[in-house]
Structure formats: C-alpha cells, structure tokens
Design an enzyme around this catalytic site. Structure first.
Site, PDB file in Angstrom:
ATOM      1  N   ASP A  72      64.014 -50.578  41.816  1.00 54.12           N
ATOM      2  CA  ASP A  72      62.995 -49.920  41.604  1.00 54.12           C
ATOM      3  C   ASP A  72      63.423 -48.612  41.293  1.00 54.12           C
ATOM      4  OD1 ASP A  72      59.892 -49.745  41.100  1.00 54.12           O
ATOM      5  OD2 ASP A  72      60.406 -48.112  42.353  1.00 54.12           O
TER       6      ASP A  72
HETATM    7  N1  LIG Z   1      67.048 -46.885  29.318  1.00 52.03           N
HETATM    8  C1  LIG Z   1      66.780 -46.386  30.303  1.00 52.03           C
HETATM    9  N2  LIG Z   1      65.629 -46.611  31.023  1.00 52.03           N
HETATM   10  C2  LIG Z   1      65.337 -45.915  32.281  1.00 52.03           C
HETATM   11  C3  LIG Z   1      65.840 -44.865  32.313  1.00 52.03           C
HETATM   12  N3  LIG Z   1      65.287 -44.156  33.449  1.00 52.03           N
HETATM   13  C4  LIG Z   1      64.539 -45.144  33.950  1.00 52.03           C
HETATM   14  N4  LIG Z   1      64.375 -46.188  33.226  1.00 52.03           N
HETATM   15  C5  LIG Z   1      63.747 -47.345  33.270  1.00 52.03           C
HETATM   16  O1  LIG Z   1      62.466 -47.149  33.884  1.00 52.03           O
HETATM   17  C6  LIG Z   1      62.155 -48.133  34.347  1.00 52.03           C
HETATM   18  C7  LIG Z   1      61.429 -47.942  35.772  1.00 52.03           C
HETATM   19  O2  LIG Z   1      60.458 -48.689  36.310  1.00 52.03           O
HETATM   20  P1  LIG Z   1      60.623 -49.650  37.497  1.00 52.03           P
HETATM   21  O3  LIG Z   1      59.307 -50.007  37.875  1.00 52.03           O
HETATM   22  O4  LIG Z   1      61.857 -49.286  38.426  1.00 52.03           O
HETATM   23  O5  LIG Z   1      61.110 -51.084  36.310  1.00 52.03           O
HETATM   24  P2  LIG Z   1      60.309 -51.847  35.537  1.00 52.03           P
HETATM   25  O6  LIG Z   1      60.892 -51.341  34.137  1.00 52.03           O
HETATM   26  O7  LIG Z   1      58.797 -51.663  35.595  1.00 52.03           O
HETATM   27  O8  LIG Z   1      60.326 -53.195  35.702  1.00 52.03           O
HETATM   28  P3  LIG Z   1      60.335 -54.078  37.081  1.00 52.03           P
HETATM   29  O9  LIG Z   1      61.852 -54.087  37.695  1.00 52.03           O
HETATM   30  O10 LIG Z   1      60.139 -55.446  36.601  1.00 52.03           O
HETATM   31  O11 LIG Z   1      59.344 -53.553  38.007  1.00 52.03           O
HETATM   32  C8  LIG Z   1      63.159 -49.145  34.353  1.00 52.03           C
HETATM   33  O12 LIG Z   1      62.673 -50.334  33.329  1.00 52.03           O
HETATM   34  C9  LIG Z   1      64.363 -48.246  34.114  1.00 52.03           C
HETATM   35  O13 LIG Z   1      65.417 -49.050  33.578  1.00 52.03           O
HETATM   36  C10 LIG Z   1      67.175 -44.219  31.749  1.00 52.03           C
HETATM   37  O14 LIG Z   1      67.648 -43.027  31.800  1.00 52.03           O
HETATM   38  N5  LIG Z   1      67.221 -45.063  30.656  1.00 52.03           N
END
Ligand SMILES: Nc1nc2c(ncn2[C@@H]2O[C@H](COP(=O)(O)OP(=O)(O)OP(=O)(O)O)[C@@H](O)[C@H]2O)c(=O)[nH]1
Length: 199
Positions: A72
């Site tokens: 996360d």
């Molecule tokens: N490509 C990219 N994605 C980012 C960056 N910063 C944050 N993210 C994305 O933002 C999202 C953060 O939300 P999370 O709750 O951690 O993950 P999620 O996408 O909701 O997916 P889950 O793990 O199933 O909860 C993730 O998908 C990260 O990969 C970045 O600099 N580049």
C-alpha cells in the site's frame, strides 16, 4: 521455485515486478482501506499492506508454495496520509498545496510464505520534490485523469514525471513496490531472489 502472488490490482506494481524478472499471479485483495484510521502515514501503509496480504494469503486458491505480496502506498504531506484523490477538484487542491514542496511516499510491503506461514513486513520511504507547476499545468494534468488513480495524485514514471524535480530513496518504491526491499524480504524468508526470475 515458489509461485509469486501479487495481492494488488496495481498495474504499476505488476509491470515493475515483471520488468524485474518475476511473473506474478495476481489475486486482488479487495480490502476496504477506510478501515484503518488515526495512524501515522508510514504505519498506515504498513497496516494496509498487511491486511491486503492476509486477505489473499489465507484464500484456498493461493498455491501452497505461494509467496504472497501485499502493498500500500500513501504520500505524506504536512503529516497527513494522502492516498488517491477523491475527485478532480481534490487533485487540483492537492497540487496547489504540494507544488514547489516535498513529500514522502511511503509504501508498505508484507510478504507471506504459504509453505510455512512465515511473513515479513516493512515500509520503504522515498522523499519526492515537486516542481512549482502552474495552474494551467495542474489543470491539464488533472484533465488527463492520471492523477485520480494514484496515491498522492502524481506519478514519477508517467505524465507526472515532469513535475518531479528529484527524489531521495528508491524510485520503484514511488511507483508502488521497492525492489531492493522486496529482495531483502524474500531472502529473509529463506529464498534466493534470483530463483524468482522467470527469464
Ligand atoms: N505508475 C505509477 N503508479 C503510482 C505512482 N505512485 C502511486 N502509484 C499507484 O497508486 C496506487 C496506490 O494505491 P494502493 O491502494 O497502494 O494500490 P491500488 O492500486 O489501489 O491496488 P491494491 O494494492 O489492490 O489496493 C498503486 O496502484 C500505485 O502503483 C507512480 O509514481 N507511478
């Protein structure tokens, strides 16, 4: 070679792990992230990573040799933990607040070894410096929709990359998974990192 399971819907995490030589099986945790409140940003990222990992690691459809990774990511700014923006207006507000300043992107990691029930958890943190972007740039960036789907309303490897003037710490940790931290966690569970390579 253990089966690597990514307990995340993040396309960026999957792409990062594939580029690093792994071929993860994706099982999305579906964890309600609002259930963890009133903890500091780095601890929030870790707690949510642990919940996501546990939600998948205990499922019957996970291979018995599975190494299950939950993650996360949150951006810490002014002591607050910022996940994905609520909407476009929130993304604009965030950028007007963070331009020309710095934040810390924390990614919690939890790795569970189904073969023996052992698990390790850790958070990696990367300081991110933001450019003093203009109102017009903010409006254009938000209009692309990209910032709405990512923690902190920015990417370092996408359109947002031009608005990041520098970082201190691991690059991939900002994208969503720290590869050097994950290597250490895999080794701590008694596996060789390179045995996970599929090419
Ligand atoms: N490509 C990219 N994605 C980012 C960056 N910063 C944050 N993210 C994305 O933002 C999202 C953060 O939300 P999370 O709750 O951690 O993950 P999620 O996408 O909701 O997916 P889950 O793990 O199933 O909860 C993730 O998908 C990260 O990969 C970045 O600099 N580049």
């Amino acid at each position: 070679m253990p089966t690597f399971v990514l307990a995340s819907a993040s396309p960026a995490r999957l792409a990062t792990l594939r580029n690093a030589g792994l071929d993860p099986q994706v099982i999305v945790s579906g964890v309600d992230e609002s259930q963890v409140t009133d903890v500091p940003p780095a601890e929030l990222a870790l707690r949510l990573a642990e919940l996501k990992c546990s939600a998948v690691a205990t499922r019957a459809d996970v291979p018995s040799d599975g190494l299950v990774l939950g993650c996360d990511s949150v951006l810490e700014l002014d002591g607050a933990a910022l996940g994905k923006p609520d909407d476009a207006d929130d993304a604009v507000r965030r950028w007007k607040s963070m331009r020309g300043r710095s934040g810390v992107l924390h990614t919690g990691h939890c790795l569970h070894d189904r073969a023996n029930g052992h698990r390790v958890a850790a958070t990696a943190s990367t300081t991110v410096h933001f450019a003093d972007v203009t109102d017009a740039e903010i409006a254009a960036y938000v209009a692309t929709g990209e910032p709405l789907h990512v923690a902190g309303a920015f990417t370092v490897d996408g359109l947002g990359g031009s608005f990041v003037t520098g970082i201190e710490g691991d690059h991939h940790n900002v994208v969503g998974v720290s590869l050097p931290l994950l290597r250490g966690m895999v080794r701590e569970l008694g596996h060789a990192w390179t045995e996970l390579w599929t090419r």
